[in-house]
Design a protein around this motif. Structure first.
Motif, PDB file in Angstrom:
ATOM      1  N   GLU A  11       0.818  -1.207   0.000  1.00 49.41           N
ATOM      2  CA  GLU A  11       0.000   0.000   0.000  1.00 49.41           C
ATOM      3  C   GLU A  11       0.858   1.265   0.000  1.00 49.41           C
ATOM      4  OE1 GLU A  11      -3.407   0.090  -0.348  1.00 49.41           O
ATOM      5  OE2 GLU A  11      -3.122  -2.039  -0.691  1.00 49.41           O
ATOM      6  N   THR A  12       2.029   1.246   0.625  1.00 53.25           N
ATOM      7  CA  THR A  12       2.868   2.449   0.672  1.00 53.25           C
ATOM      8  C   THR A  12       3.684   2.617  -0.598  1.00 53.25           C
ATOM      9  OG1 THR A  12       4.655   1.289   1.808  1.00 53.25           O
ATOM     10  CG2 THR A  12       3.038   2.451   3.184  1.00 53.25           C
ATOM     11  N   GLU A  13       3.787   1.573  -1.410  1.00 52.13           N
ATOM     12  CA  GLU A  13       4.589   1.651  -2.630  1.00 52.13           C
ATOM     13  C   GLU A  13       3.729   1.828  -3.881  1.00 52.13           C
ATOM     14  OE1 GLU A  13       7.123  -1.776  -2.665  1.00 52.13           O
ATOM     15  OE2 GLU A  13       8.218  -1.105  -0.897  1.00 52.13           O
ATOM     16  N   LEU A  14       2.517   2.319  -3.707  1.00 59.39           N
ATOM     17  CA  LEU A  14       1.642   2.523  -4.854  1.00 59.39           C
ATOM     18  C   LEU A  14       2.164   3.662  -5.718  1.00 59.39           C
ATOM     19  CD1 LEU A  14      -1.891   2.254  -3.207  1.00 59.39           C
ATOM     20  CD2 LEU A  14      -0.698   0.530  -4.568  1.00 59.39           C
ATOM     21  N   ASN A  15       2.106   3.469  -7.030  1.00 59.38           N
ATOM     22  CA  ASN A  15       2.480   4.541  -7.943  1.00 59.38           C
ATOM     23  C   ASN A  15       1.270   5.449  -8.168  1.00 59.38           C
ATOM     24  OD1 ASN A  15       0.802   3.292  -9.825  1.00 59.38           O
ATOM     25  ND2 ASN A  15       2.461   2.571 -11.129  1.00 59.38           N
ATOM     26  N   LEU A  16       1.375   6.305  -9.138  1.00 53.99           N
ATOM     27  CA  LEU A  16       0.328   7.282  -9.420  1.00 53.99           C
ATOM     28  C   LEU A  16      -1.026   6.624  -9.689  1.00 53.99           C
ATOM     29  CD1 LEU A  16      -0.077  10.320  -9.727  1.00 53.99           C
ATOM     30  CD2 LEU A  16       0.558  10.083 -12.114  1.00 53.99           C
ATOM     31  N   LEU A  17      -1.045   5.499 -10.392  1.00 48.06           N
ATOM     32  CA  LEU A  17      -2.310   4.810 -10.670  1.00 48.06           C
ATOM     33  C   LEU A  17      -2.964   4.322  -9.381  1.00 48.06           C
ATOM     34  CD1 LEU A  17      -1.369   2.702 -13.822  1.00 48.06           C
ATOM     35  CD2 LEU A  17      -2.859   4.703 -13.739  1.00 48.06           C
ATOM     36  N   GLY A  18      -2.181   3.701  -8.523  1.00 47.18           N
ATOM     37  CA  GLY A  18      -2.718   3.202  -7.259  1.00 47.18           C
ATOM     38  C   GLY A  18      -3.155   4.329  -6.340  1.00 47.18           C
ATOM     39  N   PHE A  57      -6.248   1.233 -20.676  1.00 48.41           N
ATOM     40  CA  PHE A  57      -6.433   1.011 -19.242  1.00 48.41           C
ATOM     41  C   PHE A  57      -6.270   2.316 -18.475  1.00 48.41           C
ATOM     42  CE2 PHE A  57      -4.798   0.474 -14.981  1.00 48.41           C
ATOM     43  CZ  PHE A  57      -5.773  -0.336 -14.416  1.00 48.41           C
ATOM     44  N   VAL A  58      -5.239   3.089 -18.791  1.00 50.79           N
ATOM     45  CA  VAL A  58      -4.997   4.351 -18.086  1.00 50.79           C
ATOM     46  C   VAL A  58      -6.125   5.339 -18.356  1.00 50.79           C
ATOM     47  CG1 VAL A  58      -3.382   6.276 -17.774  1.00 50.79           C
ATOM     48  CG2 VAL A  58      -2.497   3.971 -18.147  1.00 50.79           C
ATOM     49  N   LEU A  59      -6.593   5.401 -19.597  1.00 45.57           N
ATOM     50  CA  LEU A  59      -7.702   6.297 -19.937  1.00 45.57           C
ATOM     51  C   LEU A  59      -8.989   5.887 -19.218  1.00 45.57           C
ATOM     52  CD1 LEU A  59      -7.047   6.648 -23.779  1.00 45.57           C
ATOM     53  CD2 LEU A  59      -6.457   8.281 -21.986  1.00 45.57           C
ATOM     54  N   ASP A  60      -9.269   4.578 -19.199  1.00 41.49           N
ATOM     55  CA  ASP A  60     -10.466   4.094 -18.519  1.00 41.49           C
ATOM     56  C   ASP A  60     -10.367   4.295 -17.007  1.00 41.49           C
ATOM     57  OD1 ASP A  60     -11.522   3.369 -20.963  1.00 41.49           O
ATOM     58  OD2 ASP A  60     -11.078   1.225 -20.723  1.00 41.49           O
ATOM     59  N   ALA A  61      -9.176   4.098 -16.455  1.00 35.56           N
ATOM     60  CA  ALA A  61      -8.971   4.316 -15.018  1.00 35.56           C
ATOM     61  C   ALA A  61      -9.220   5.781 -14.676  1.00 35.56           C
ATOM     62  CB  ALA A  61      -7.566   3.897 -14.610  1.00 35.56           C
ATOM     63  N   ALA A  62      -8.751   6.684 -15.507  1.00 37.27           N
ATOM     64  CA  ALA A  62      -8.968   8.116 -15.267  1.00 37.27           C
ATOM     65  C   ALA A  62     -10.453   8.435 -15.218  1.00 37.27           C
ATOM     66  CB  ALA A  62      -8.281   8.945 -16.344  1.00 37.27           C
ATOM     67  N   GLU A  63     -11.209   7.843 -16.118  1.00 39.34           N
ATOM     68  CA  GLU A  63     -12.654   8.082 -16.137  1.00 39.34           C
ATOM     69  C   GLU A  63     -13.312   7.486 -14.897  1.00 39.34           C
ATOM     70  OE1 GLU A  63     -16.520   7.089 -18.905  1.00 39.34           O
ATOM     71  OE2 GLU A  63     -14.549   7.179 -19.846  1.00 39.34           O
ATOM     72  N   THR A  69      -6.846  14.313 -15.427  1.00 46.74           N
ATOM     73  CA  THR A  69      -5.418  14.574 -15.649  1.00 46.74           C
ATOM     74  C   THR A  69      -4.547  13.337 -15.407  1.00 46.74           C
ATOM     75  OG1 THR A  69      -4.987  15.302 -13.374  1.00 46.74           O
ATOM     76  CG2 THR A  69      -5.699  16.991 -14.959  1.00 46.74           C
ATOM     77  N   LEU A  70      -5.148  12.241 -14.952  1.00 52.64           N
ATOM     78  CA  LEU A  70      -4.369  11.042 -14.637  1.00 52.64           C
ATOM     79  C   LEU A  70      -3.523  10.536 -15.809  1.00 52.64           C
ATOM     80  CD1 LEU A  70      -3.529   8.822 -12.655  1.00 52.64           C
ATOM     81  CD2 LEU A  70      -5.606   7.593 -13.288  1.00 52.64           C
ATOM     82  N   PRO A  71      -4.078  10.378 -17.018  1.00 55.09           N
ATOM     83  CA  PRO A  71      -3.230   9.867 -18.113  1.00 55.09           C
ATOM     84  C   PRO A  71      -2.017  10.757 -18.381  1.00 55.09           C
ATOM     85  CG  PRO A  71      -5.535   9.760 -18.738  1.00 55.09           C
ATOM     86  CD  PRO A  71      -5.471  10.545 -17.453  1.00 55.09           C
ATOM     87  N   GLU A  72      -2.238  12.044 -18.434  1.00 60.00           N
ATOM     88  CA  GLU A  72      -1.137  12.962 -18.700  1.00 60.00           C
ATOM     89  C   GLU A  72      -0.089  12.892 -17.591  1.00 60.00           C
ATOM     90  OE1 GLU A  72      -0.488  17.690 -19.621  1.00 60.00           O
ATOM     91  OE2 GLU A  72      -2.510  16.905 -19.511  1.00 60.00           O
ATOM     92  N   ARG A  73      -0.543  12.884 -16.337  1.00 63.19           N
ATOM     93  CA  ARG A  73       0.399  12.814 -15.216  1.00 63.19           C
ATOM     94  C   ARG A  73       1.115  11.476 -15.174  1.00 63.19           C
ATOM     95  NH1 ARG A  73      -1.815  12.963 -10.242  1.00 63.19           N
ATOM     96  NH2 ARG A  73      -3.882  12.459 -11.005  1.00 63.19           N
TER      97      ARG A  73
END
Length: 160
Positions: A11-18, A57-63, A69-73
């Motif tokens: 849980e502490t090592e989650l990247n931007l997606l997590g 996946f990244v685009l769908d996760a952002a939605e 701004t998630l995909p861009e970041r």
């Protein structure tokens, strides 16, 4: 069987997606169901041990997470071009300061571009102009990210 320490470490090592998923209050189970991804892939995506197989996946996760701004970041981070998200006054002042810097070099850029050729005498100045434009772009991104984060939070509050 996973230990409590392994769970905490994950849980502490989650990247931007997590981090975006957790911030949105979306469970992993919801991601499995909504985005058709299994738990192993999601864990790999969210800890950065494996990038997503597809950009979709990244685009769908952002939605799903309500974070436009998630995909861009995410891809900026992946490419090593992270942008610091400041508070609103800091973001605005950063943009304005960069506007001033760009304004100062405006006439030199016009001189360089006048003949359509960048010769050796102009090269250093042109590189300076490009560096200033990159700094302006980063400040604008910071302001955009602040706005998206705070305006989305307000919209989510209204929907609740």
């Amino acid at each position: 069987m996973m230990t409590r320490n392994a769970t905490l470490r994950d849980e502490t090592e989650l990247n931007l997606l997590g981090q975006a998923r957790k911030k949105a209050g979306i469970t992993k189970v919801a991601v499995y169901k909504e985005l058709f991804v299994d738990h192993r892939k999601l864990k790999a995506y969210e800890t950065g041990t494996k990038p997503p197989d597809i950009i979709r996946f990244v685009l769908d996760a952002a939605e799903l997470y309500g974070d436009p701004t998630l995909p861009e970041r995410y891809f900026a981070q992946w490419l090593g071009r992270e942008t610091e998200i400041r508070d609103l006054p800091g973001a605005v002042l950063g943009v304005l300061a960069e506007f001033d810097d760009v304004h100062e070099i405006r006439s030199r850029l016009i001189e360089i571009a006048e003949d359509g050729i960048i010769d050796e005498a102009e090269r250093a100045d042109f590189e300076r102009v490009m560096a200033e434009l990159l700094e302006l772009e980063q400040r604008i991104e910071s302001l955009r990210y602040w706005a998206a984060e705070h305006l989305n939070r307000r919209e989510r509050g209204k929907a609740a």
